[in-house]
Design a protein around this motif. Structure first.
Motif, short mmCIF file in Angstrom:
data_model
loop_
_atom_site.label_atom_id
_atom_site.label_comp_id
_atom_site.label_asym_id
_atom_site.label_seq_id
_atom_site.Cartn_x
_atom_site.Cartn_y
_atom_site.Cartn_z
N ILE A 71 0.84 -1.21 0.00
CA ILE A 71 0.00 0.00 0.00
C ILE A 71 0.87 1.26 0.00
CG2 ILE A 71 -0.27 0.06 2.55
CD1 ILE A 71 -2.95 0.84 -0.12
N GLY A 72 2.10 1.15 0.51
CA GLY A 72 2.99 2.30 0.55
C GLY A 72 3.25 2.88 -0.83
N LYS A 75 0.05 4.73 -1.95
CA LYS A 75 -0.02 6.02 -1.23
C LYS A 75 1.01 7.00 -1.78
CE LYS A 75 -2.42 5.16 2.95
NZ LYS A 75 -3.78 5.06 2.45
N LYS A 78 0.00 8.46 -5.05
CA LYS A 78 -1.12 9.41 -4.87
C LYS A 78 -0.59 10.75 -4.34
CE LYS A 78 -5.69 9.52 -2.89
NZ LYS A 78 -6.56 8.91 -1.90
N ILE A 79 0.29 10.66 -3.36
CA ILE A 79 0.86 11.89 -2.79
C ILE A 79 1.61 12.67 -3.87
CG2 ILE A 79 2.61 12.76 -1.17
CD1 ILE A 79 1.86 10.29 0.64
N PRO A 83 -1.76 8.92 -9.35
CA PRO A 83 -2.21 7.69 -8.70
C PRO A 83 -2.09 6.43 -9.56
CG PRO A 83 -4.04 9.23 -9.04
CD PRO A 83 -2.81 9.92 -9.51
N HIS A 209 -6.03 -1.58 4.62
CA HIS A 209 -4.64 -1.17 4.35
C HIS A 209 -3.74 -1.38 5.56
CE1 HIS A 209 -6.63 1.77 1.28
NE2 HIS A 209 -6.62 0.50 0.90
N LEU A 233 8.08 7.34 3.41
CA LEU A 233 7.06 8.40 3.32
C LEU A 233 7.69 9.79 3.42
CD1 LEU A 233 3.95 7.02 5.22
CD2 LEU A 233 4.15 7.59 2.79
#
Ligand code: UDP
Length: 244
Positions: A71-72, A75, A78-79, A83, A209, A233
């Motif tokens: 999922i990282g 994410k 998306k950030i 996406p 998630h 992240l």
């Protein structure tokens, strides 16, 4: 990289923009045309490892498909404003390809994991996918790499699943991929899950998630490995706001 998918760059790796269905359809076509393919299913740990090791980054960039396992990555994409549709995990892809191989009597080579785990995998595959041909196998604690490579060549497989963990499995595939025109995929700990040794997170955890949290609860020794996630992240946000 040879494929028709658009890609999204996340911290240096180009992830294919495909749904599970689209990806599997492509792999089935590849298999039917006997194309030689290398799949990397990458998570944030792999992204960081590639950032730290140029040889590893080059190896991953030589793959035909780099997919968002974890999922990282979803994410992160998306950030960063581009996406990706959904996760394409090594485990789900492995299971789907085993079904396909069963349906079309394809030849499959299983490389990796501890000897007892591999045996359980082979038994399970023979039971659940009786029409697939197990063209060969070798556990992941071999001494003579060249001998294993020769064994794979002789086996003439359509699929080679390599469960040596990263980065070993990607280095192995890149080195020997030309020995068989097959679909080669690094599958990490998937044999442990397939054998029943390790349980995958229940659906609720995956849907929320939280598969990573489930794994951490089950295997606290993974704690230090999981520190990769916040670090990853942080780098994603740095890229977004500071552009480097
Ligand atoms: N493994 C192996 N040979 C090695 C090192 C690891 O066959 O020299 C196997 C190990 O038994 C396990 C898998 O590789 O089945 C790695 O699992 P892990 O959960 O660490 O992989 P990840 O999916 O996190 O990359």
């Amino acid at each position: 990289m040879q494929n028709n998918f658009e890609t999204v760059n996340v911290l240096g790796l180009d992830f294919i923009k495909a749904t599970q269905t689209e990806f599997l359809e492509q792999l089935k076509r590849d298999s039917q045309t006997k194309a030689n393919r290398f799949i990397v299913t990458a998570n944030p740990e792999i992204v960081l490892a590639a950032k730290a090791d140029l040889a590893y980054a080059k190896t991953i960039r030589s793959a035909d498909y780099v997919t968002a396992d974890g999922i990282g990555i979803i994410k992160g994409a998306k950030i960063l404003g581009e996406p990706l549709p959904e996760r394409l995990t090594g485990y789900d892809t492995l299971i789907a390809l085993l079904s396909f191989a069963n349906k079309h009597q394809k030849r499959v080579f299983f490389l990796g994991a501890r000897p007892a785990v591999l045996q359980q995998v082979l038994t399970k595959v023979a039971t659940n996918y009786p029409n697939l041909v197990i063209s060969g196998s070798c556990d992941g604690y071999f001494k003579d790499e060249a001998k294993v490579a020769e064994q794979i060549k002789q086996a003439e497989p359509d699929f080679v699943f390599v469960a040596l963990g990263f980065p070993k499995q990607e280095f192995f595939i890149a080195k020997y991929q030309d020995l068989a025109s097959a679909i080669w995929m690094g599958v990490g700990g998937s044999f442990d899950v397939l054998s029943g040794q390790t349980k995958r997170a229940p659906k609720w955890w995956i849907d929320h998630h939280l598969e990573w949290a489930y794994r951490l609860l089950k295997e606290p020794s993974r704690f230090f490995r999981m520190l990769a996630l916040p670090k990853y992240l942080l780098l994603v946000y740095r890229k977004k706001y500071l552009k480097y």
